[in-house]
Design an enzyme around this catalytic site. Structure first.
Site, PDB file in Angstrom:
ATOM      1  N   LYS A  94       0.871  -1.173   0.000  1.00 27.51           N
ATOM      2  CA  LYS A  94       0.000   0.000   0.000  1.00 27.51           C
ATOM      3  C   LYS A  94       0.911   1.227   0.000  1.00 27.51           C
ATOM      4  CE  LYS A  94      -4.529   0.909   0.667  1.00 27.51           C
ATOM      5  NZ  LYS A  94      -5.717   0.215   0.183  1.00 27.51           N
ATOM      6  N   GLY A 196     -19.855   6.932  -0.188  1.00 33.07           N
ATOM      7  CA  GLY A 196     -18.958   7.348  -1.272  1.00 33.07           C
ATOM      8  C   GLY A 196     -19.065   6.371  -2.430  1.00 33.07           C
TER       9      GLY A 196
HETATM   10  P1  NAD Z   1     -14.937   7.362  -0.699  1.00 31.31           P
HETATM   11  O1  NAD Z   1     -13.900   8.341  -0.294  1.00 31.31           O
HETATM   12  O2  NAD Z   1     -15.536   7.429  -2.068  1.00 31.31           O
HETATM   13  O3  NAD Z   1     -16.180   7.426   0.317  1.00 31.31           O
HETATM   14  C1  NAD Z   1     -16.044   7.566   1.674  1.00 31.31           C
HETATM   15  C2  NAD Z   1     -17.286   8.302   2.162  1.00 31.31           C
HETATM   16  O4  NAD Z   1     -17.259   8.329   3.584  1.00 31.31           O
HETATM   17  C3  NAD Z   1     -17.358   9.751   1.689  1.00 31.31           C
HETATM   18  O5  NAD Z   1     -18.640  10.043   1.174  1.00 31.31           O
HETATM   19  C4  NAD Z   1     -17.077  10.554   2.974  1.00 31.31           C
HETATM   20  O6  NAD Z   1     -17.734  11.817   2.990  1.00 31.31           O
HETATM   21  C5  NAD Z   1     -17.623   9.631   4.024  1.00 31.31           C
HETATM   22  N1  NAD Z   1     -17.087   9.820   5.371  1.00 31.31           N
HETATM   23  C6  NAD Z   1     -15.837  10.161   5.750  1.00 31.31           C
HETATM   24  N2  NAD Z   1     -15.766  10.219   7.099  1.00 31.31           N
HETATM   25  C7  NAD Z   1     -16.986   9.909   7.572  1.00 31.31           C
HETATM   26  C8  NAD Z   1     -17.544   9.788   8.863  1.00 31.31           C
HETATM   27  N3  NAD Z   1     -16.813  10.033   9.940  1.00 31.31           N
HETATM   28  N4  NAD Z   1     -18.841   9.428   8.977  1.00 31.31           N
HETATM   29  C9  NAD Z   1     -19.606   9.200   7.886  1.00 31.31           C
HETATM   30  N5  NAD Z   1     -19.121   9.290   6.631  1.00 31.31           N
HETATM   31  C10 NAD Z   1     -17.847   9.644   6.468  1.00 31.31           C
HETATM   32  O7  NAD Z   1     -14.306   5.925  -0.412  1.00 31.31           O
HETATM   33  P2  NAD Z   1     -14.761   4.535  -1.036  1.00 31.31           P
HETATM   34  O8  NAD Z   1     -13.957   4.255  -2.238  1.00 31.31           O
HETATM   35  O9  NAD Z   1     -16.238   4.484  -1.102  1.00 31.31           O
HETATM   36  O10 NAD Z   1     -14.255   3.527   0.098  1.00 31.31           O
HETATM   37  C11 NAD Z   1     -14.935   3.416   1.330  1.00 31.31           C
HETATM   38  C12 NAD Z   1     -14.115   2.550   2.266  1.00 31.31           C
HETATM   39  O11 NAD Z   1     -13.943   1.265   1.683  1.00 31.31           O
HETATM   40  C13 NAD Z   1     -12.701   3.063   2.550  1.00 31.31           C
HETATM   41  O12 NAD Z   1     -12.365   2.733   3.875  1.00 31.31           O
HETATM   42  C14 NAD Z   1     -11.830   2.262   1.587  1.00 31.31           C
HETATM   43  O13 NAD Z   1     -10.512   2.110   2.060  1.00 31.31           O
HETATM   44  C15 NAD Z   1     -12.563   0.944   1.575  1.00 31.31           C
HETATM   45  N6  NAD Z   1     -12.346   0.179   0.364  1.00 31.31           N
HETATM   46  C16 NAD Z   1     -12.644   0.712  -0.852  1.00 31.31           C
HETATM   47  C17 NAD Z   1     -12.437  -0.031  -2.003  1.00 31.31           C
HETATM   48  C18 NAD Z   1     -12.790   0.523  -3.351  1.00 31.31           C
HETATM   49  O14 NAD Z   1     -12.813  -0.256  -4.332  1.00 31.31           O
HETATM   50  N7  NAD Z   1     -13.107   1.782  -3.478  1.00 31.31           N
HETATM   51  C19 NAD Z   1     -11.896  -1.330  -1.915  1.00 31.31           C
HETATM   52  C20 NAD Z   1     -11.620  -1.859  -0.650  1.00 31.31           C
HETATM   53  C21 NAD Z   1     -11.838  -1.091   0.481  1.00 31.31           C
END
Ligand code: NAD
Length: 367
Positions: A94, A196
């Site tokens: 990472k 998100g």
């Molecule tokens: P993203 O940044 O698109 O969405 C995250 C959302 O969480 C945003 O809308 C943000 O405003 C909100 N947020 C932040 N802090 C918050 C809080 N305290 N309370 C409520 N909402 C809050 O990220 P994503 O791509 O949707 O990923 C979400 C999670 O999943 C992350 O932890 C990421 O590491 C994990 N993840 C994502 C993927 C992927 O393919 N995108 C794969 C594996 C893991």
């Protein structure tokens, strides 16, 4: 490998670097700095026994550089387990870039970062994580082949988030079957924290199945948009963790299952996309087990994204991506049963299987 990982404020700053508690036999940590572009990044290569380390780049305005180091150590280790349990021939890695993407992210900075990735000669492949877009990976691709998650028009597998959401949905259904005897989400009250890229798609899938979905996010505009689009209710209470529901789906940041929240939780199932949901795996995993909450290990059910980007390296197509992601359902059920049989936490059961796979490959490599 040990199973304990501590949070940033538990790091012993006076200890030698290798003594930092989040170090977990990491193979290589690369500190990258470029004064001209303002780049400060750390690449963590945790383990490459099964293959090259693959994991996204997170760009975040960390409070301290120690927090960034802690994050990359935890996240890269998590990727080792994620790929191992998913059956991919990939190791765990990472990267983190320190700074607010809205303020300092430029194509020059991304290209400079890409050049650092390139110096590792394929030991580490990057992709998107928080603070990154597919277009940023396209920029990185200009200077190194060791990047995935690039645009479909440039030969990539496209945005991994919908695939991640599908895997989380599969894991959620499996955990629901385990907790309730059938996997139907219809009528279930589901709290989705963070709507998100992944959270929104999860909301869509759950609503399509007739679930009663409650959403929360720090972004009010997104809340309004997603609520309107799918008919999800917006959470307006003062403490989400104390809310009674069937399922809690953490899809924002990690470590939300911690000393402050654990005793309030009033749900039957936890299944979400966020990485490292348990603040201290051994402690909080065991407390969930004691409370009878079925926890679907995050690194197991959020593997859809890595399955998607792995396709770029292996050259397989959409059908195989979706089939492998759908299989998260079976793997989750298997892990939940194994945990019960062995009377260990679901997280520990998943880690045990992942570690066995790594150890077996190590032995094969020595032959
Ligand atoms: P993203 O940044 O698109 O969405 C995250 C959302 O969480 C945003 O809308 C943000 O405003 C909100 N947020 C932040 N802090 C918050 C809080 N305290 N309370 C409520 N909402 C809050 O990220 P994503 O791509 O949707 O990923 C979400 C999670 O999943 C992350 O932890 C990421 O590491 C994990 N993840 C994502 C993927 C992927 O393919 N995108 C794969 C594996 C893991």
């Amino acid at each position: 490998m040990t199973t304990e990982v501590l949070t940033a404020n538990q790091l012993k700053k006076e200890a030698p670097v290798f003594g930092q508690l989040s170090f977990n036999d990491h193979e290589q940590i690369v500190f990258c700095q470029d004064k001209d572009t303002g780049l400060k990044a750390i690449i963590g290569v945790h383990n490459t026994v099964l293959g090259p380390a693959l994991g996204g780049t997170r760009m975040y305005d960390y409070q301290t550089e120690w927090d960034a180091l802690n994050d990359v150590l935890r996240l890269s280790r998590g990727m080792t387990y994620k790929s191992a349990i998913t059956g991919l021939n990939l190791g765990g890695g990472k990267a983190v870039i320190i700074g607010d993407p809205k303020l300092i992210k430029t194509p020059e900075l991304m290209r400079r970062f890409g050049k650092f990735v390139d110096t590792l000669g394929g030991k580490y492949y990057t992709a998107e994580d928080i603070g990154m877009e597919t277009s940023d990976m396209d920029t990185v691709r200009e200077v190194t082949p060791y990047v995935t998650g690039i645009s479909e028009s440039k030969g990539g597998a496209g945005n991994p988030s919908p695939v991640t959401a599908y895997g989380v949905y599969m894991g959620m259904k499996a955990a629901t079957k385990y907790a309730y005897g059938n996997d139907a989400l219809s009528g279930k009250r589901i709290l989705v924290q963070g709507i998100g890229h992944v959270g929104e798609e999860l909301v869509r899938l759950a609503k399509e199945e007739g679930a009663n979905v409650i959403i929360t996010d720090i972004n009010e505009e997104r809340l309004q948009e997603v609520s309107k689009k799918y008919g999800a209710d917006i959470y307006r209470g003062s403490d989400l963790y104390a809310e009674t529901a069937d399922i809690y789906a953490p899809c924002a940041l990690g470590a939300t299952i911690n000393d402050d929240t654990i005793n309030k939780l009033n749900v039957k199932v936890i299944a979400g996309a966020a990485n490292n949901q348990l603040a201290v795996e051994g402690v909080h995993g065991a407390l969930l087990q004691e409370k009878g909450i079925v926890y679907a290990p995050d690194f197991l059910i959020n593997a859809g994204g890595i399955i998607n980007v792995y396709a770029e390296i292996e050259g397989y197509g959409r059908d195989q991506i979706m089939a492998k992601t759908e299989n998260i359902y079976n793997t989750t059920l298997e892990i939940l049963s194994k945990a019960q049989e062995a009377n260990i936490t679901t997280n520990a059961a998943a880690m045990r299987i992942a570690e066995e796979r790594i150890e077996n490959r190590k032995k094969e490599n020595l032959r």
